[in-house]
Design a protein around this motif. Sequence first.
Motif, mmCIF file in Angstrom:
data_model
loop_
_atom_site.group_PDB
_atom_site.id
_atom_site.type_symbol
_atom_site.label_atom_id
_atom_site.label_comp_id
_atom_site.label_asym_id
_atom_site.label_seq_id
_atom_site.Cartn_x
_atom_site.Cartn_y
_atom_site.Cartn_z
ATOM 1 N N GLU A 95 0.121 -7.133 3.064
ATOM 2 C CA GLU A 95 1.029 -5.987 3.104
ATOM 3 C C GLU A 95 0.364 -4.778 2.439
ATOM 4 O OE1 GLU A 95 3.382 -9.784 2.978
ATOM 5 O OE2 GLU A 95 1.617 -8.933 1.984
ATOM 6 N N PRO A 96 0.605 -3.567 2.945
ATOM 7 C CA PRO A 96 -0.022 -2.378 2.352
ATOM 8 C C PRO A 96 0.540 -2.098 0.961
ATOM 9 C CG PRO A 96 1.559 -1.735 4.048
ATOM 10 C CD PRO A 96 1.426 -3.224 4.127
ATOM 11 N N ASP A 97 -0.262 -1.404 0.159
ATOM 12 C CA ASP A 97 0.180 -1.023 -1.189
ATOM 13 C C ASP A 97 1.414 -0.128 -1.107
ATOM 14 O OD1 ASP A 97 -1.939 -2.406 -2.263
ATOM 15 O OD2 ASP A 97 -3.236 -0.635 -2.418
ATOM 16 N N GLY A 98 2.326 -0.337 -2.027
ATOM 17 C CA GLY A 98 3.535 0.488 -2.057
ATOM 18 C C GLY A 98 4.687 -0.085 -1.275
ATOM 19 N N SER A 99 4.487 -1.222 -0.607
ATOM 20 C CA SER A 99 5.568 -1.830 0.170
ATOM 21 C C SER A 99 6.592 -2.443 -0.788
ATOM 22 C CB SER A 99 5.004 -2.917 1.092
ATOM 23 O OG SER A 99 4.028 -2.388 1.965
ATOM 24 N N ASN A 100 7.868 -2.153 -0.560
ATOM 25 C CA ASN A 100 8.940 -2.739 -1.366
ATOM 26 C C ASN A 100 10.246 -2.674 -0.602
ATOM 27 O OD1 ASN A 100 10.052 -0.051 -1.871
ATOM 28 N ND2 ASN A 100 8.355 0.206 -3.317
ATOM 29 N N GLU A 101 11.344 -2.982 -1.256
ATOM 30 C CA GLU A 101 12.629 -3.108 -0.566
ATOM 31 C C GLU A 101 13.218 -1.774 -0.119
ATOM 32 O OE1 GLU A 101 13.653 -2.774 -4.976
ATOM 33 O OE2 GLU A 101 12.070 -3.643 -3.713
ATOM 34 N N HIS A 102 12.664 -0.640 -0.597
ATOM 35 C CA HIS A 102 13.207 0.659 -0.195
ATOM 36 C C HIS A 102 12.136 1.598 0.369
ATOM 37 C CE1 HIS A 102 11.537 2.129 -4.001
ATOM 38 N NE2 HIS A 102 12.172 1.154 -4.618
ATOM 39 N N THR A 103 10.957 1.068 0.722
ATOM 40 C CA THR A 103 9.878 1.914 1.229
ATOM 41 C C THR A 103 9.277 1.329 2.506
ATOM 42 O OG1 THR A 103 9.313 2.566 -1.038
ATOM 43 C CG2 THR A 103 7.695 3.058 0.668
ATOM 44 N N THR A 104 9.205 2.150 3.527
ATOM 45 C CA THR A 104 8.507 1.798 4.764
ATOM 46 C C THR A 104 7.117 2.425 4.729
ATOM 47 O OG1 THR A 104 10.523 1.614 6.093
ATOM 48 C CG2 THR A 104 8.473 2.059 7.272
ATOM 49 N N VAL A 105 6.094 1.639 5.040
ATOM 50 C CA VAL A 105 4.714 2.115 4.961
ATOM 51 C C VAL A 105 3.989 1.825 6.263
ATOM 52 C CG1 VAL A 105 2.507 1.954 3.729
ATOM 53 C CG2 VAL A 105 4.658 1.672 2.473
ATOM 54 N N ASP A 117 10.333 6.663 1.331
ATOM 55 C CA ASP A 117 11.009 5.984 0.230
ATOM 56 C C ASP A 117 12.462 6.436 0.221
ATOM 57 O OD1 ASP A 117 12.004 5.080 -2.197
ATOM 58 O OD2 ASP A 117 10.160 5.484 -3.302
ATOM 59 N N THR A 118 13.382 5.528 0.586
ATOM 60 C CA THR A 118 14.801 5.899 0.643
ATOM 61 C C THR A 118 15.392 6.091 -0.752
ATOM 62 O OG1 THR A 118 15.420 3.549 0.744
ATOM 63 C CG2 THR A 118 15.150 4.720 2.835
ATOM 64 N N LYS A 119 14.804 5.462 -1.761
ATOM 65 C CA LYS A 119 15.300 5.633 -3.126
ATOM 66 C C LYS A 119 14.994 7.036 -3.635
ATOM 67 C CE LYS A 119 15.220 3.394 -7.674
ATOM 68 N NZ LYS A 119 14.661 2.271 -8.465
ATOM 69 N N ALA A 120 13.802 7.515 -3.363
ATOM 70 C CA ALA A 120 13.405 8.865 -3.773
ATOM 71 C C ALA A 120 13.694 9.908 -2.702
ATOM 72 C CB ALA A 120 11.918 8.890 -4.123
ATOM 73 N N SER A 121 14.085 9.449 -1.488
ATOM 74 C CA SER A 121 14.295 10.338 -0.330
ATOM 75 C C SER A 121 13.058 11.199 -0.090
ATOM 76 C CB SER A 121 15.536 11.217 -0.536
ATOM 77 O OG SER A 121 16.700 10.424 -0.613
ATOM 78 N N GLU A 122 11.898 10.558 -0.091
ATOM 79 C CA GLU A 122 10.624 11.268 0.052
ATOM 80 C C GLU A 122 9.839 10.732 1.236
ATOM 81 O OE1 GLU A 122 6.783 12.484 -2.712
ATOM 82 O OE2 GLU A 122 7.608 10.472 -2.886
#
Length: 231
Positions: A95-105, A117-122
């Motif tokens: 999996e790519p770096d930065g992948s988590n439950e609220h980020t699509t990469v 990042d839906t948590k940061a809306s960025e």
Amino acid sequence: MSLRELLRRLENIVQVGTISVTKTRQGKALAKVILDDDEDNKRVTRFLPVLSLANSFARVWFPVRVDEQVLVISPFGNANSGFIIRSIFNRGCKEPDGSNEHTTVVEFEDGTRMSYDTKASELKVEAVKTINIFCVDANVEASKQVYVKAPDTVIESKTLVKGTLTVEGLTSLLGGMKVIPSADVTIGAEFDCEIKTTKDINAEGDINSKGNISDKRGSLTDHTNNGYSRD
């Protein structure tokens, strides 16, 4: 159909394999898959279609790669009449770096990344080289601020600024400057600084000064004309 044949077909309905050959260079979503890859039992399918997003509305192309781990779905138990579902993360493709439950990469092999990042809306786009956008009209609207940072910025077009323009630093006008104030503007240009020119100043109207006017020989404000003072 014998029980043995029935079991064989059931086992073939869903199989994990590794892509061995592709037709990516020809622009085709077709690949061969190695199944049961061991010394005693190694099977290679014929070219199978790769499941993709494709219809009259839109088409998405992601190149198929050799060694990509996939699923082969064979509805009738015959792998040579199945299709490929891609892909499976594994030890060789993590999996790519930065992948988590609220980020699509989305990460490409050259290092270019897109993430949201839906948590940061960025929404972030990190391109290692060039981004080209071609369109008829382009509109950018920000509720707060648009910030552009680069060693050089080139705008090749007529430019209209509706609002106040503030420049910090030297302004160089290579093609000259023409000021045409609108009807409700009484002062076309105002300078709160010293003005220096190496060329002539030509005026087709009056020049009004509230201060002293001088040339290289001295003041012109209090000079006389053949002994007569100025009015």
